[in-house]
Design a protein around this motif. Structure first.
Motif, PDB file in Angstrom:
ATOM      1  N   ASN A   1       0.804  -1.232   0.000  1.00  0.00           N
ATOM      2  CA  ASN A   1       0.000   0.000   0.000  1.00  0.00           C
ATOM      3  C   ASN A   1       0.830   1.272   0.000  1.00  0.00           C
ATOM      4  O   ASN A   1       0.331   2.331  -0.377  1.00  0.00           O
ATOM      5  CB  ASN A   1      -0.937   0.024   1.215  1.00  0.00           C
ATOM      6  N   HIS A   2       2.067   1.181   0.456  1.00  0.00           N
ATOM      7  CA  HIS A   2       2.861   2.400   0.602  1.00  0.00           C
ATOM      8  C   HIS A   2       4.153   2.364  -0.210  1.00  0.00           C
ATOM      9  O   HIS A   2       4.925   3.328  -0.166  1.00  0.00           O
ATOM     10  CB  HIS A   2       3.171   2.645   2.085  1.00  0.00           C
ATOM     11  N   GLY A   3       4.430   1.264  -0.895  1.00  0.00           N
ATOM     12  CA  GLY A   3       5.616   1.183  -1.745  1.00  0.00           C
ATOM     13  C   GLY A   3       6.924   1.149  -0.978  1.00  0.00           C
ATOM     14  O   GLY A   3       7.988   1.387  -1.550  1.00  0.00           O
ATOM     15  N   ILE A   4       6.832   0.865   0.316  1.00  0.00           N
ATOM     16  CA  ILE A   4       8.054   0.797   1.137  1.00  0.00           C
ATOM     17  C   ILE A   4       8.516  -0.658   1.146  1.00  0.00           C
ATOM     18  O   ILE A   4       7.959  -1.498   1.858  1.00  0.00           O
ATOM     19  CB  ILE A   4       7.781   1.310   2.571  1.00  0.00           C
ATOM     20  N   THR A   5       9.512  -0.934   0.307  1.00  0.00           N
ATOM     21  CA  THR A   5       9.920  -2.336   0.136  1.00  0.00           C
ATOM     22  C   THR A   5      11.242  -2.651   0.831  1.00  0.00           C
ATOM     23  O   THR A   5      11.613  -3.814   0.904  1.00  0.00           O
ATOM     24  CB  THR A   5      10.055  -2.671  -1.354  1.00  0.00           C
ATOM     25  N   ARG A   6      11.931  -1.623   1.301  1.00  0.00           N
ATOM     26  CA  ARG A   6      13.187  -1.892   2.031  1.00  0.00           C
ATOM     27  C   ARG A   6      12.836  -2.091   3.508  1.00  0.00           C
ATOM     28  O   ARG A   6      13.015  -1.219   4.336  1.00  0.00           O
ATOM     29  CB  ARG A   6      14.171  -0.746   1.827  1.00  0.00           C
ATOM     30  N   VAL A   7      12.231  -3.249   3.792  1.00  0.00           N
ATOM     31  CA  VAL A   7      11.721  -3.552   5.125  1.00  0.00           C
ATOM     32  C   VAL A   7      12.410  -4.810   5.651  1.00  0.00           C
ATOM     33  O   VAL A   7      12.528  -5.801   4.931  1.00  0.00           O
ATOM     34  CB  VAL A   7      10.192  -3.785   5.095  1.00  0.00           C
ATOM     35  N   ALA A   8      12.866  -4.749   6.880  1.00  0.00           N
ATOM     36  CA  ALA A   8      13.416  -5.939   7.535  1.00  0.00           C
ATOM     37  C   ALA A   8      12.443  -6.388   8.615  1.00  0.00           C
ATOM     38  O   ALA A   8      11.910  -5.566   9.356  1.00  0.00           O
ATOM     39  CB  ALA A   8      14.771  -5.632   8.157  1.00  0.00           C
TER      40      ALA A   8
END
Ligand SMILES: Cc1cc2nc3c(=O)[nH]c(=O)nc-3n(C[C@H](O)[C@H](O)[C@H](O)COP(=O)(O)OP(=O)(O)OC[C@H]3O[C@@H](n4cnc5c(N)ncnc54)[C@H](O)[C@@H]3O)c2cc1C
Length: 67
Positions: free
Chosen positions: A55-62
């Motif tokens: 939903n927010h395009g934040i893909t650099r997530v650990a």
């Protein structure tokens, strides 16, 4: 990676104490930085990571899971 979870394999693993499963996730080296770090890979943690990306395009997530 394709993995088959059949009713038979679930039954056999149930009898064997859930000891025969192979790890189903990667173990990548941590990156130098992330946009978000989620503590705990339970339902809420995984949903948070998923919807941050979807939903927010934040893909650099650990996701850090102690287990
Ligand atoms: C016996 C039982 C049966 C249940 N049955 C149902 C059901 O049938 N239907 C239903 O809807 N709900 C059920 N629930 C409730 C459901 O399991 C929880 O509401 C849900 O799992 C909560 O998700 P969560 O992500 O908040 O926490 P959790 O699933 O507990 O995830 C938290 C994660 O954070 C990790 N963690 C904790 N501390 C740290 C740390 N310092 N660093 C890194 N990782 C950490 C833990 O290892 C864990 O994996 C059941 C619960 C129990 C105990």
């Amino acid at each position: 990676m394709t993995r088959i979870y059949s009713a038979l394999s679930l039954f056999k693993e149930g009898l064997a104490g859930q000891t025969g499963w192979k790890q189903a996730w990667r173990s990548p080296e941590p990156k130098p930085s992330y946009d978000a770090i989620v503590i705990g890979g339970g339902g809420h943690g995984l949903a948070t990571a998923y919807y941050l990306a979807k939903n927010h395009g934040i893909t650099r997530v650990a996701v850090l899971e102690k287990g």
